[in-house]
Structure formats: C-alpha cells, structure tokens
Design a protein around this motif. Structure first.
Motif, PDB file in Angstrom:
ATOM      1  N   SER A  26       0.849  -1.178   0.000  1.00  0.00           N
ATOM      2  CA  SER A  26       0.000   0.000   0.000  1.00  0.00           C
ATOM      3  C   SER A  26       0.883   1.226   0.000  1.00  0.00           C
ATOM      4  N   SER A  27       0.283   2.365  -0.319  1.00  0.00           N
ATOM      5  CA  SER A  27       1.049   3.599  -0.385  1.00  0.00           C
ATOM      6  C   SER A  27       1.439   4.052   1.017  1.00  0.00           C
ATOM      7  N   PRO A  28       2.726   4.401   1.235  1.00  0.00           N
ATOM      8  CA  PRO A  28       3.158   4.856   2.549  1.00  0.00           C
ATOM      9  C   PRO A  28       2.399   6.112   2.955  1.00  0.00           C
ATOM     10  N   MET A  29       2.120   6.246   4.241  1.00  0.00           N
ATOM     11  CA  MET A  29       1.453   7.420   4.777  1.00  0.00           C
ATOM     12  C   MET A  29       2.059   7.709   6.139  1.00  0.00           C
ATOM     13  N   ASP A  30       1.701   8.815   6.716  1.00  0.00           N
ATOM     14  CA  ASP A  30       2.218   9.174   8.025  1.00  0.00           C
ATOM     15  C   ASP A  30       1.307   8.581   9.088  1.00  0.00           C
ATOM     16  N   GLY A  31       1.680   7.416   9.573  1.00  0.00           N
ATOM     17  CA  GLY A  31       0.857   6.721  10.553  1.00  0.00           C
ATOM     18  C   GLY A  31       0.868   7.356  11.922  1.00  0.00           C
ATOM     19  N   THR A  32       1.761   8.307  12.145  1.00  0.00           N
ATOM     20  CA  THR A  32       1.840   8.951  13.471  1.00  0.00           C
ATOM     21  C   THR A  32       0.786  10.041  13.627  1.00  0.00           C
ATOM     22  N   GLN A  33       0.156  10.449  12.530  1.00  0.00           N
ATOM     23  CA  GLN A  33      -0.851  11.503  12.604  1.00  0.00           C
ATOM     24  C   GLN A  33      -2.081  11.024  13.379  1.00  0.00           C
ATOM     25  N   PRO A  34      -2.716  11.919  14.133  1.00  0.00           N
ATOM     26  CA  PRO A  34      -3.932  11.513  14.864  1.00  0.00           C
ATOM     27  C   PRO A  34      -5.085  11.269  13.914  1.00  0.00           C
ATOM     28  N   ALA A 125       2.319  -7.592  20.276  1.00  0.00           N
ATOM     29  CA  ALA A 125       2.640  -6.504  19.350  1.00  0.00           C
ATOM     30  C   ALA A 125       4.067  -6.644  18.830  1.00  0.00           C
ATOM     31  N   GLN A 126       4.999  -6.979  19.702  1.00  0.00           N
ATOM     32  CA  GLN A 126       6.383  -7.151  19.288  1.00  0.00           C
ATOM     33  C   GLN A 126       6.515  -8.327  18.325  1.00  0.00           C
ATOM     34  N   ALA A 127       5.808  -9.408  18.624  1.00  0.00           N
ATOM     35  CA  ALA A 127       5.857 -10.583  17.757  1.00  0.00           C
ATOM     36  C   ALA A 127       5.271 -10.261  16.384  1.00  0.00           C
ATOM     37  N   PHE A 128       4.220  -9.455  16.357  1.00  0.00           N
ATOM     38  CA  PHE A 128       3.637  -9.061  15.085  1.00  0.00           C
ATOM     39  C   PHE A 128       4.636  -8.248  14.266  1.00  0.00           C
ATOM     40  N   MET A 129       5.322  -7.329  14.914  1.00  0.00           N
ATOM     41  CA  MET A 129       6.311  -6.512  14.216  1.00  0.00           C
ATOM     42  C   MET A 129       7.441  -7.382  13.685  1.00  0.00           C
ATOM     43  N   THR A 136       6.873  -4.074   4.638  1.00  0.00           N
ATOM     44  CA  THR A 136       5.448  -4.175   4.940  1.00  0.00           C
ATOM     45  C   THR A 136       5.067  -3.258   6.088  1.00  0.00           C
ATOM     46  N   ILE A 137       5.901  -3.190   7.110  1.00  0.00           N
ATOM     47  CA  ILE A 137       5.637  -2.295   8.234  1.00  0.00           C
ATOM     48  C   ILE A 137       5.535  -0.853   7.745  1.00  0.00           C
ATOM     49  N   GLN A 138       6.391  -0.483   6.806  1.00  0.00           N
ATOM     50  CA  GLN A 138       6.343   0.862   6.249  1.00  0.00           C
ATOM     51  C   GLN A 138       5.077   1.063   5.430  1.00  0.00           C
ATOM     52  N   ASN A 139       4.688   0.055   4.660  1.00  0.00           N
ATOM     53  CA  ASN A 139       3.457   0.157   3.884  1.00  0.00           C
ATOM     54  C   ASN A 139       2.235   0.316   4.783  1.00  0.00           C
ATOM     55  N   LEU A 140       2.245  -0.395   5.905  1.00  0.00           N
ATOM     56  CA  LEU A 140       1.156  -0.282   6.869  1.00  0.00           C
ATOM     57  C   LEU A 140       1.222   1.031   7.647  1.00  0.00           C
ATOM     58  N   SER A 141       2.416   1.661   7.659  1.00  0.00           N
ATOM     59  CA  SER A 141       2.641   2.878   8.454  1.00  0.00           C
ATOM     60  C   SER A 141       2.263   2.635   9.910  1.00  0.00           C
ATOM     61  N   VAL A 142       2.711   1.495  10.419  1.00  0.00           N
ATOM     62  CA  VAL A 142       2.325   1.085  11.759  1.00  0.00           C
ATOM     63  C   VAL A 142       3.557   0.899  12.628  1.00  0.00           C
ATOM     64  N   SER A 143       3.412   1.242  13.896  1.00  0.00           N
ATOM     65  CA  SER A 143       4.476   1.035  14.877  1.00  0.00           C
ATOM     66  C   SER A 143       4.001   0.015  15.903  1.00  0.00           C
ATOM     67  N   GLN A 144       4.916  -0.442  16.736  1.00  0.00           N
ATOM     68  CA  GLN A 144       4.520  -1.375  17.793  1.00  0.00           C
ATOM     69  C   GLN A 144       3.470  -0.737  18.696  1.00  0.00           C
TER      70      GLN A 144
END
Length: 376
Positions: A26-34, A125-129, A136-144
């Motif tokens: 998926s297209s990268p996005m800023d996952g840190t935004q509220p 959460a750590q195991a998922f990461m 893929t983590i970047q595509n999801l724009s997701v953090s632990q």
C-alpha cells in the motif's frame, strides 16, 4: 465483539507465537498523525490503517471462501452511491469510535487491563512486528505502539460487553417466543424457467396434476395407522419420487413460510393433519402440526430475544456515549487511505509442527495483484 473483530484480534495475538502476518502493498502514509482525538485519548492513522487492512484481509478471505470474485470489489457500489471501499472505511472508523468510548467509560464498570494482560499485549505486538518485513511495516505505516493500541481497544471492547448489558431484562415468556413445529410437503406450481431467461406459466391441466399429487399424499397420510407419526417424506416419494417432506419451526414473526401454509397450520393441534390441500402463492401444501409449542425451538428463540435486547441496549449506550463525547476525526488524513485491488492484504495462518509443507505455503500466498512483501 463481533466475529470479524474476534478473528482480527486472534490474528494479532497469534503474533505472540510468531504466527500471524500480512502480505501486500500500500502507499506509505504518516501513521503517526492523529485519526481520532477525544480529550487525552488519541488513535493514530497507523492504528486505523492496521485495523482497516485486517478487515480488508478478512473480507477478501470470506469472499474467496464463498467462491466469489474479489476483483474490483472495493470500487463496487454498495448502495446510496457509496463503494464497498467507502463503507468499509466508514465501518472501521465507527468501530474505532465505539472502542474509544468504551475505554473512556471502562472505569465506570471497574473494567481495566491488568499488568499481566498488558504484558501479553506488548509481547503480541512485538511478535507481530517481528513477523513482518520492514517494507510491509512501512506500507502499513504502523508502529509497535499502534499494534498495542489496537489490542488494548479490542481488550476493552471484549471486557465491556457483559457489564454494559448486565441490566437487560432476560425474562421472556413463552407467549413472546412461542415456536411451532410442522411437517409439510411443498409441490411447486411456479412458472417454468426457460433457457432464454423467460418464464412460462403452468397450464390448468399441469396445475391440476400437481394438486392431484398433493391430494394423493394427503389421502395416504390420513389413511396411515398413525398420521401423527407417519413418515410423510416416505409417503410423498410413494406418490412421486421427486417429492419430499420437511419439518420446520415458525413463530408469529416468521416471514419465510407461505402465509396460507401458516394460516392452515395454526388451526391444528399436536399431531393433527390439515384436512385439505393448502393452495399457497406458488405451491400446494400438505401440512401436519407436530408441536404447537416446540420446547426446544421456543427456548432457542428466547435466547435470540435476550441477545437482541442486549445488543440493542449495547448499541444504544454506545450511541449515547459517542453523542456525549467530543471526538475529532482527522478526515483529511483518513481520506488518504484507500482500498484498491493493488493494495491487497491476506492473512497468513500460523505454521505449527503438524502443518504440512503444502498447507503452510497456500495460506500465505498473495493474490495476483499483491506484492511479495511480508506484512487477521
């Protein structure tokens, strides 16, 4: 919690065993935004996107399992001029709001997440990461932290249901839930479907032939030693091998059975056979009342009524909380999140010692439009 939510939670928690992963691009996005803000609580775009992709993967898995095509699914019209992509995104946003207000009201019901539960959430959460590639983590724009937040919200949702419906009246009288059980044979007289898509009505002679079959079955049933316990299906096949009899239960709110059939059945007592062939909308019927008040079916309907009361009370309370809460939605960032064929995710099932080489590879394969990057 609904079935889809349980499946998503299970997939995330399976990460604690190194068992869950997503595949896609998926297209990268800023996952840190509220994405959602209410008081001191914030749900990020990353958390929302993760939940969306889990739902996306679940829907694709369901459609594939049912043999349906998923190509172009997200752009299809779901009604009211909205696409399935639009409605899925709106559903995820609404569910996140529900879970957020449940977390905010948890203390009202003495609901909390224990240190042990929090530890398991962090491990999952750590195991998922760890189970997914950096791409893929970047595509999801997701953090632990985003994964932990989603698991925390699901945990609150699970814990809050019972206390939220604790005051619902669980007493249901037989008269409200009454279900009758009948056995009947249906002989179809609807129009014949032609190969070109048109239909041809039965002639009067053909209808009479069908009615004669119904009358023959009724005569056999009434002439049997014990009509109340006679095998109507076997008797129907004596008349015509293509005929069959089935048993069914119904209540006052039933909309599936033919109205004329129900009217006839309601005049009967236990074990009685209706004395005439019933002419329904598109069929002739022979019917027997097996039980005016079927205990098993009535008790099951009581459970359904209680569940419906609880669900209504639960939904009403959520609506009230959301009306009272000051929730800000970052639509600008959420609009950047899209659902398309080129952004597909699939749930990769855990591999166990019993898993064969063939079955383990099938579960994690991407679709034709997906990439090979590893990410419920």
């Amino acid at each position: 919690m609904n079935k889809a939510a349980k499946k998503i939670t299970g997939a995330l928690l399976a990460g604690a065993l190194g068992a869950a992963s997503l595949t896609g691009c998926s297209s990268p996005m800023d996952g840190t935004q509220p994405l959602l803000t209410s008081g001191e609580d914030t749900v990020t775009v990353g958390t929302g996107n993760l939940m969306l992709r889990m739902n996306q993967a679940t829907m694709l898995s369901y459609y594939s399992m049912m043999g349906g095509s998923t190509t172009g699914l997200w752009s299809q019209d779901s009604g009211d001029g909205e696409t399935y992509g639009d409605t899925t995104k709106a559903s995820v946003l609404d569910e996140l709001e529900n879970m957020l207000v449940q977390k905010q009201h948890a203390a009202d019901y003495d609901v909390s997440i224990s240190e042990e539960e929090q530890g398991k959430i962090e491990e999952a959460a750590q195991a998922f990461m760890d189970a997914n590639t950096e791409e893929t983590i970047q595509n999801l724009s997701v953090s632990q932290s985003d994964v932990e937040t989603l698991l925390e919200l699901y945990t609150y949702q699970t814990k809050m249901y019972d206390p939220m419906v604790a005051d619902v009246d669980t007493n249901v009288e037989d008269s409200e839930a009454a279900q009758s059980r009948i056995t009947y044979c249906r002989i179809d007289i609807s129009d014949t479907q032609n190969e070109d898509g048109t239909t041809t009505p039965l002639t009067d002679e053909e209808k009479q032939e069908k009615k004669d079959q119904a009358q023959a079955l009724l005569d056999k049933l009434q002439a049997s030693a014990d009509p109340a316990s006679a095998d109507m299906d076997a008797l129907a096949k004596e008349v015509n091998e293509d005929l069959n009899a089935v048993d069914n239960t119904f209540g006052d709110d039933d909309t599936l059975l033919d109205d004329k059939l129900k009217e006839a059945a309601k005049t009967l007592q236990d074990g009685q056979v209706y004395g005439e062939v019933v002419e329904g909308e598109n069929a002739y019927f022979v019917v027997r009342m097996d039980s005016v008040l079927d205990r098993e079916a009535t008790d099951a309907e009581k459970e359904n009524i209680v569940s419906e009361r609880q669900q209504n009370a639960y939904n009403d309370l959520l609506d009230q909380w959301k009306d009272d809460a000051d929730i800000t939605v970052n639509n600008r960032e959420w609009d950047k999140v899209t659902l398309t064929d080129n952004e597909q995710y699939t749930i990769k099932q855990p591999e166990t010692e019993e898993t064969t080489e063939d079955s383990s590879t099938d579960a994690g394969e991407t679709t034709e439009n997906s990439t090979d990057t590893q990410a419920e």
